[in-house]
Design a protein around this motif. Structure first.
Motif, PDB file in Angstrom:
ATOM      1  N   LYS A  25      65.048 -33.325  59.691  1.00 36.87           N
ATOM      2  CA  LYS A  25      64.883 -34.425  60.649  1.00 36.87           C
ATOM      3  C   LYS A  25      66.213 -34.792  61.299  1.00 36.87           C
ATOM      4  O   LYS A  25      66.509 -35.949  61.557  1.00 36.87           O
ATOM      5  N   ASN A  26      67.007 -33.748  61.548  1.00 37.00           N
ATOM      6  CA  ASN A  26      68.310 -33.888  62.216  1.00 37.00           C
ATOM      7  C   ASN A  26      69.254 -34.836  61.484  1.00 37.00           C
ATOM      8  O   ASN A  26      70.064 -35.536  62.120  1.00 37.00           O
ATOM      9  N   ALA A  27      69.146 -34.860  60.153  1.00 39.82           N
ATOM     10  CA  ALA A  27      70.106 -35.643  59.363  1.00 39.82           C
ATOM     11  C   ALA A  27      71.507 -35.113  59.646  1.00 39.82           C
ATOM     12  O   ALA A  27      71.731 -33.905  59.761  1.00 39.82           O
ATOM     13  N   LEU A  28      72.460 -36.014  59.739  1.00 39.99           N
ATOM     14  CA  LEU A  28      73.807 -35.665  60.163  1.00 39.99           C
ATOM     15  C   LEU A  28      74.710 -35.416  58.957  1.00 39.99           C
ATOM     16  O   LEU A  28      75.020 -36.337  58.196  1.00 39.99           O
ATOM     17  N   ASP A  29      75.121 -34.160  58.790  1.00 39.04           N
ATOM     18  CA  ASP A  29      76.114 -33.829  57.780  1.00 39.04           C
ATOM     19  C   ASP A  29      77.471 -33.701  58.461  1.00 39.04           C
ATOM     20  O   ASP A  29      77.611 -33.953  59.661  1.00 39.04           O
ATOM     21  N   THR A  62      67.316 -38.624  65.063  1.00 34.90           N
ATOM     22  CA  THR A  62      68.023 -38.294  63.819  1.00 34.90           C
ATOM     23  C   THR A  62      67.612 -39.277  62.728  1.00 34.90           C
ATOM     24  O   THR A  62      67.438 -40.473  62.982  1.00 34.90           O
ATOM     25  N   SER A  63      67.471 -38.732  61.517  1.00 37.72           N
ATOM     26  CA  SER A  63      67.139 -39.571  60.364  1.00 37.72           C
ATOM     27  C   SER A  63      68.379 -40.190  59.743  1.00 37.72           C
ATOM     28  O   SER A  63      68.319 -40.758  58.653  1.00 37.72           O
ATOM     29  N   PHE A 102      62.270 -40.347  64.414  1.00 29.06           N
ATOM     30  CA  PHE A 102      63.134 -41.269  63.682  1.00 29.06           C
ATOM     31  C   PHE A 102      64.488 -41.452  64.356  1.00 29.06           C
ATOM     32  O   PHE A 102      65.099 -40.505  64.833  1.00 29.06           O
ATOM     33  N   ALA A 103      64.946 -42.705  64.379  1.00 29.56           N
ATOM     34  CA  ALA A 103      66.311 -43.056  64.773  1.00 29.56           C
ATOM     35  C   ALA A 103      66.812 -44.011  63.692  1.00 29.56           C
ATOM     36  O   ALA A 103      66.638 -45.228  63.787  1.00 29.56           O
ATOM     37  N   VAL A 104      67.405 -43.440  62.651  1.00 31.56           N
ATOM     38  CA  VAL A 104      67.758 -44.197  61.448  1.00 31.56           C
ATOM     39  C   VAL A 104      69.273 -44.317  61.337  1.00 31.56           C
ATOM     40  O   VAL A 104      70.008 -43.371  61.637  1.00 31.56           O
ATOM     41  N   GLY A 105      69.742 -45.464  60.872  1.00 33.42           N
ATOM     42  CA  GLY A 105      71.168 -45.660  60.646  1.00 33.42           C
ATOM     43  C   GLY A 105      71.970 -45.467  61.916  1.00 33.42           C
ATOM     44  O   GLY A 105      71.760 -46.158  62.916  1.00 33.42           O
ATOM     45  N   ILE A 106      72.866 -44.502  61.890  1.00 30.18           N
ATOM     46  CA  ILE A 106      73.686 -44.223  63.061  1.00 30.18           C
ATOM     47  C   ILE A 106      72.827 -43.763  64.240  1.00 30.18           C
ATOM     48  O   ILE A 106      73.230 -43.884  65.396  1.00 30.18           O
ATOM     49  N   GLY A 107      71.612 -43.287  63.950  1.00 32.88           N
ATOM     50  CA  GLY A 107      70.671 -42.951  65.017  1.00 32.88           C
ATOM     51  C   GLY A 107      70.262 -44.159  65.825  1.00 32.88           C
ATOM     52  O   GLY A 107      69.924 -44.038  67.017  1.00 32.88           O
ATOM     53  N   THR A 108      70.294 -45.332  65.214  1.00 30.58           N
ATOM     54  CA  THR A 108      70.047 -46.585  65.936  1.00 30.58           C
ATOM     55  C   THR A 108      71.343 -47.159  66.491  1.00 30.58           C
ATOM     56  O   THR A 108      71.406 -47.537  67.661  1.00 30.58           O
ATOM     57  N   THR A 109      72.391 -47.202  65.670  1.00 31.29           N
ATOM     58  CA  THR A 109      73.615 -47.879  66.124  1.00 31.29           C
ATOM     59  C   THR A 109      74.290 -47.145  67.274  1.00 31.29           C
ATOM     60  O   THR A 109      74.929 -47.778  68.116  1.00 31.29           O
ATOM     61  N   MET A 110      74.145 -45.813  67.371  1.00 27.41           N
ATOM     62  CA  MET A 110      74.772 -45.115  68.494  1.00 27.41           C
ATOM     63  C   MET A 110      74.144 -45.511  69.828  1.00 27.41           C
ATOM     64  O   MET A 110      74.785 -45.400  70.875  1.00 27.41           O
ATOM     65  N   ARG A 126      65.575 -47.869  62.284  1.00 29.92           N
ATOM     66  CA  ARG A 126      65.944 -48.607  61.078  1.00 29.92           C
ATOM     67  C   ARG A 126      67.447 -48.545  60.889  1.00 29.92           C
ATOM     68  O   ARG A 126      68.071 -47.516  61.156  1.00 29.92           O
ATOM     69  N   MET A 127      68.026 -49.650  60.449  1.00 33.84           N
ATOM     70  CA  MET A 127      69.427 -49.703  60.039  1.00 33.84           C
ATOM     71  C   MET A 127      69.433 -50.071  58.557  1.00 33.84           C
ATOM     72  O   MET A 127      69.513 -51.249  58.198  1.00 33.84           O
TER      73      MET A 127
END
Length: 247
Positions: A25-29, A62-63, A102-110, A126-127
């Motif tokens: 789900k495009n989780a960012l590593d 991104t998740s 999904f736009a989770v964490g930094i996916g929302t804040t960006m 979600r944040m």
């Protein structure tokens, strides 16, 4: 660029950056962040690029952070994530986001640093920082109260609950909610429109719109980054990560 991030010119003057780990789900590593930083640098350096379009592969934006990679990074993941936030927050060219899934964490804040943002009507935001024993990032503790109001910002950041695109629209994170699957087309249409305008005028307008908050954003990203790094090492965060990884 890395395989975790793809970039290409998709229309005259429009440079598309795609987060590309659809199986996660495009989780960012860390490799994803390196790719994003490099892609933004390439877009900024290329005089032919007049608008930057950011999206995710496989029907998902991104998740958020890859928790397994983050937990193993000994703080390096947090540092490189902050480097990306500096890249997107200081981009001189207009940035347009297309959000599905999904736009989770930094996916929302960006999205707070994107000039325009479009989302499909099934998108989920979600944040979850507090729920993970962490703290806000991306200057969200500064920018979200500005665009959403203090009560809504407290609700979204402190309760860390998922919310839908209509709530994201009302909180100032989005310009328009479109039908599921239509966000990329809507975002590309506006990116093309921006690319067709006089580029120096567009850049100057963006600069003037952001200049009143630029110093505070930079200071907040740095301050949040220090707290975020400390929280990563906390017992609360370690327990939350361990519980997440057992799922």
């Amino acid at each position: 660029m890395t395989a975790a991030v793809l970039s290409e010119t998709v229309a005259p003057g429009v440079f598309q950056i795609t987060m590309n780990r659809p199986d996660r789900k495009n989780a960012l590593d860390r490799a994803s962040y390196v790719g994003l930083i490099e892609a933004f640098a390439a877009a900024e350096a290329d005089p032919q690029v007049r608008a930057i379009l950011i999206t995710g592969a496989g029907g998902c934006f991104t998740s958020g952070n890859d928790i397994r990679d983050f937990a193993a990074s000994a703080g390096d993941g947090a540092r490189i994530a902050m480097d990306f936030l500096t890249s997107i927050s200081t981009a001189t060219k207009p940035v347009v986001a297309a959000v599905e899934g999904f736009a989770v964490g930094i996916g929302t804040t960006m999205l707070l640093h994107c000039d325009l943002a479009f989302a499909g009507d099934k998108a989920v935001f979600r944040m979850p920082f507090v729920a993970l024993g962490l703290s806000p990032e991306g200057a969200s503790s500064y920018l979200l109260p500005l665009v959403a109001g203090s009560k809504r910002a407290a609700e979204l950041l402190m309760l860390a609950e998922p919310f839908g695109p209509q709530a994201a629209l009302e909180a100032g994170l989005l310009n328009v909610v479109v039908a599921e699957g239509a966000a990329l087309a809507a975002a590309l249409d506006k990116a093309k429109a921006l690319a067709a305008l006089p580029p120096q005028s567009v850049a100057l307008t963006k600069l003037l719109l952001k200049r009143g908050h630029a110093a505070s954003i930079a200071e907040t990203i740095a301050t949040e980054g220090r707290h975020f790094g400390e929280r990563l090492r906390s017992e609360e965060a370690q327990a939350a990560f361990a519980a997440f990884l057992k799922r």
